[in-house]
Design a protein around this motif. Structure first.
Motif, PDB file in Angstrom:
ATOM      1  N   GLU A  95       0.923  -1.376  -0.026  1.00  0.00           N
ATOM      2  CA  GLU A  95       0.014  -0.075  -0.319  1.00  0.00           C
ATOM      3  C   GLU A  95       1.028   1.271   0.186  1.00  0.00           C
ATOM      4  OE1 GLU A  95      -2.860   0.026   3.329  1.00  0.00           O
ATOM      5  OE2 GLU A  95      -3.938  -1.837   2.586  1.00  0.00           O
ATOM      6  N   LEU A  96       2.233   1.139   0.398  1.00  0.00           N
ATOM      7  CA  LEU A  96       3.029   2.285   0.491  1.00  0.00           C
ATOM      8  C   LEU A  96       3.903   2.265  -0.727  1.00  0.00           C
ATOM      9  CD1 LEU A  96       4.020   2.195   4.206  1.00  0.00           C
ATOM     10  CD2 LEU A  96       2.741   3.929   3.069  1.00  0.00           C
ATOM     11  N   GLY A  97       3.509   2.010  -1.946  1.00  0.00           N
ATOM     12  CA  GLY A  97       4.344   1.805  -3.014  1.00  0.00           C
ATOM     13  C   GLY A  97       4.517   3.188  -3.707  1.00  0.00           C
ATOM     14  N   CYS A  98       3.782   4.065  -3.217  1.00  0.00           N
ATOM     15  CA  CYS A  98       4.268   5.636  -3.533  1.00  0.00           C
ATOM     16  C   CYS A  98       5.441   6.055  -3.111  1.00  0.00           C
ATOM     17  CB  CYS A  98       2.970   6.465  -3.164  1.00  0.00           C
ATOM     18  SG  CYS A  98       2.836   6.417  -1.265  1.00  0.00           S
ATOM     19  N   LEU A  99       5.853   5.346  -1.746  1.00  0.00           N
ATOM     20  CA  LEU A  99       7.198   5.881  -1.212  1.00  0.00           C
ATOM     21  C   LEU A  99       8.353   5.298  -1.838  1.00  0.00           C
ATOM     22  CD1 LEU A  99       6.264   4.879   2.552  1.00  0.00           C
ATOM     23  CD2 LEU A  99       6.572   7.375   1.435  1.00  0.00           C
ATOM     24  N   ILE A 103       2.117  11.629  -0.502  1.00  0.00           N
ATOM     25  CA  ILE A 103       3.094  10.662   0.207  1.00  0.00           C
ATOM     26  C   ILE A 103       2.507  10.965   1.745  1.00  0.00           C
ATOM     27  CG2 ILE A 103       5.015   9.820   1.164  1.00  0.00           C
ATOM     28  CD1 ILE A 103       6.186  10.924  -1.474  1.00  0.00           C
ATOM     29  N   ARG A 104       2.215  12.061   2.306  1.00  0.00           N
ATOM     30  CA  ARG A 104       1.994  12.209   3.782  1.00  0.00           C
ATOM     31  C   ARG A 104       0.538  11.590   3.916  1.00  0.00           C
ATOM     32  NH1 ARG A 104       4.966  15.868   6.763  1.00  0.00           N
ATOM     33  NH2 ARG A 104       6.305  17.311   5.308  1.00  0.00           N
ATOM     34  N   ILE A 164       0.716   7.909   4.079  1.00  0.00           N
ATOM     35  CA  ILE A 164       1.258   7.403   5.301  1.00  0.00           C
ATOM     36  C   ILE A 164       0.194   7.438   6.496  1.00  0.00           C
ATOM     37  CG2 ILE A 164       2.925   7.731   7.343  1.00  0.00           C
ATOM     38  CD1 ILE A 164       4.786   8.521   5.031  1.00  0.00           C
ATOM     39  N   GLU A 165      -0.379   8.736   6.440  1.00  0.00           N
ATOM     40  CA  GLU A 165      -1.260   8.799   7.492  1.00  0.00           C
ATOM     41  C   GLU A 165      -2.783   8.067   7.579  1.00  0.00           C
ATOM     42  OE1 GLU A 165      -4.275  12.590   8.953  1.00  0.00           O
ATOM     43  OE2 GLU A 165      -2.748  13.054   7.448  1.00  0.00           O
ATOM     44  N   LYS A 166      -2.804   7.500   6.442  1.00  0.00           N
ATOM     45  CA  LYS A 166      -4.309   6.601   6.366  1.00  0.00           C
ATOM     46  C   LYS A 166      -3.860   5.193   6.190  1.00  0.00           C
ATOM     47  CE  LYS A 166      -4.817   6.537   1.364  1.00  0.00           C
ATOM     48  NZ  LYS A 166      -5.475   7.210   0.044  1.00  0.00           N
ATOM     49  N   HIS A 167      -2.698   4.851   6.326  1.00  0.00           N
ATOM     50  CA  HIS A 167      -1.957   3.444   6.136  1.00  0.00           C
ATOM     51  C   HIS A 167      -2.189   2.812   7.370  1.00  0.00           C
ATOM     52  CE1 HIS A 167       0.234   0.115   4.703  1.00  0.00           C
ATOM     53  NE2 HIS A 167       1.295   0.484   5.815  1.00  0.00           N
ATOM     54  N   ASN A 168      -2.790   1.712   7.404  1.00  0.00           N
ATOM     55  CA  ASN A 168      -3.024   0.780   8.373  1.00  0.00           C
ATOM     56  C   ASN A 168      -1.873  -0.249   8.559  1.00  0.00           C
ATOM     57  OD1 ASN A 168      -4.233  -0.517  10.675  1.00  0.00           O
ATOM     58  ND2 ASN A 168      -5.472  -1.868   9.007  1.00  0.00           N
ATOM     59  N   VAL A 169      -1.142   0.113   9.527  1.00  0.00           N
ATOM     60  CA  VAL A 169       0.272  -0.951   9.568  1.00  0.00           C
ATOM     61  C   VAL A 169      -0.071  -2.087  10.457  1.00  0.00           C
ATOM     62  CG1 VAL A 169       2.368  -0.898  10.773  1.00  0.00           C
ATOM     63  CG2 VAL A 169       1.632   1.338  10.049  1.00  0.00           C
ATOM     64  N   ILE A 170       0.246  -3.371   9.845  1.00  0.00           N
ATOM     65  CA  ILE A 170       0.112  -4.666  10.207  1.00  0.00           C
ATOM     66  C   ILE A 170       1.567  -5.239  10.373  1.00  0.00           C
ATOM     67  CG2 ILE A 170      -0.852  -6.616  10.184  1.00  0.00           C
ATOM     68  CD1 ILE A 170      -3.355  -5.441   9.026  1.00  0.00           C
ATOM     69  N   LEU A 171       2.210  -5.191  11.260  1.00  0.00           N
ATOM     70  CA  LEU A 171       3.633  -6.117  11.377  1.00  0.00           C
ATOM     71  C   LEU A 171       3.448  -7.570  11.605  1.00  0.00           C
ATOM     72  CD1 LEU A 171       5.861  -3.372  13.113  1.00  0.00           C
ATOM     73  CD2 LEU A 171       5.224  -3.876  10.602  1.00  0.00           C
ATOM     74  N   GLU A 172       4.136  -8.578  11.011  1.00  0.00           N
ATOM     75  CA  GLU A 172       4.058  -9.940  11.230  1.00  0.00           C
ATOM     76  C   GLU A 172       5.135 -10.180  12.001  1.00  0.00           C
ATOM     77  OE1 GLU A 172       2.730 -11.665   7.720  1.00  0.00           O
ATOM     78  OE2 GLU A 172       0.672 -11.533   8.246  1.00  0.00           O
ATOM     79  N   LEU A 173       5.496  -9.612  13.098  1.00  0.00           N
ATOM     80  CA  LEU A 173       6.914  -9.837  13.637  1.00  0.00           C
ATOM     81  C   LEU A 173       6.856 -11.420  14.320  1.00  0.00           C
ATOM     82  CD1 LEU A 173       7.614  -6.550  15.720  1.00  0.00           C
ATOM     83  CD2 LEU A 173       8.901  -7.570  13.685  1.00  0.00           C
ATOM     84  N   LYS A 174       7.876 -12.128  14.186  1.00  0.00           N
ATOM     85  CA  LYS A 174       8.223 -13.203  14.707  1.00  0.00           C
ATOM     86  C   LYS A 174       9.116 -13.041  15.891  1.00  0.00           C
ATOM     87  CE  LYS A 174       7.509 -15.493  10.352  1.00  0.00           C
ATOM     88  NZ  LYS A 174       7.741 -16.716   9.264  1.00  0.00           N
TER      89      LYS A 174
END
Length: 247
Positions: free
Chosen positions: A101-105, A120-121, A124-134
């Motif tokens: 979703e952040l391909g614009c970056l 770009i701002r 980033i502001e509307k981006h829903n961050v989901i991290l799949e940290l192990k």
């Protein structure tokens, strides 16, 4: 209290000198009307003098101080990303589930120029961050944070950043993430509840990093264009092959 007494003493001294000078003027020229006219004209001019000195000149000096202070803050943000911010982003970015979703970056950096920063701002502001940290990702993240904990403390103690709430929030969120991981590591293996909590804290850090990273890139492009090429090469969002795999 001492400062107030000194102010009162100085004011009394200046008023006394003024009274003596007016008295000497009267003794020499014997023209009380001229003295009264001059005094009335000066009193009438006081509001204009206040306008020039306090409002106009004061505003110019205040704006100059704000510009200088903002420049110093931007330099500190630049130092932060060069020392640890970029590396921290690179640690977190591979686990970003929806980074496509952040391909614009990645796509907006062309010909050594950041294009359409407003877009770009917004992304980033509307981006829903989901991290799949192990667990291994968290351990690697901990090693990075632990090796730079003194750096975070120095940034928090910097007087210029106390007035920059958003960057202070970023450092505080990173410090909070570090202590959360440190506390849970001390109890052994991470439970599912631990993993969820750490992911939430890491997502908050990641989104904060994205926002401040754009400020860093804009400032580098504007003030240090000769360093912008290097900043682009080290940017965590320039791996087009990785983006295509996510898409």
């Amino acid at each position: 209290m001492k400062k107030d007494k000194a102010t009162i003493k100085l004011s009394a001294t200046l008023l006394s000198i003024s009274f003596i000078l007016y008295l000497l003027n009267y003794i020499i020229f014997k023209d009380i009307v001229h003295i009264a006219e001059f005094l009335a004209q000066y009193i009438a001019f006081i509001p204009i003098e206040a306008l020039v000195t306090v409002v106009i000149i004061g505003s110019l000096l205040e704006n100059r101080d704000k510009i200088k202070k903002q420049q110093k803050i931007n330099i500190l943000i630049q130092v932060f990303f060069e020392e640890v911010g970029n590396e921290l982003l690179c640690k977190l970015e591979p686990s970003e589930k929806k980074c496509c979703e952040l391909g614009c970056l990645r796509w907006e950096f062309n010909d050594l120029l950041i294009k359409d920063t407003k877009n770009i701002r917004n992304e980033i502001e509307k981006h829903n961050v989901i991290l799949e940290l192990k667990s291994e990702d968290i351990n690697s993240l901990y090693e990075l944070l632990n090796s730079n904990k003194d750096t975070f403390i120095k940034f928090l103690e910097n007087p210029y950043l106390t007035e920059h709430d958003t960057f202070t929030d970023l450092i505080q969120s990173i410090s909070h993430l570090y202590y959360e991981i440190s506390f849970r590591r001390s109890r052994g293996e991470y439970s599912e509840a631990d993993m969820i909590h750490i992911r939430e804290d890491a997502q908050r850090v990641y989104k904060n990093l994205l926002e401040k990273w754009l400020i860093y890139m804009e400032y580098t492009q504007k003030e240090y264009p000769f360093l912008f090429d290097l900043a682009l090469q080290n940017a965590p969002f320039n791996d087009m092959e990785k983006l295509n795999k996510h898409i």
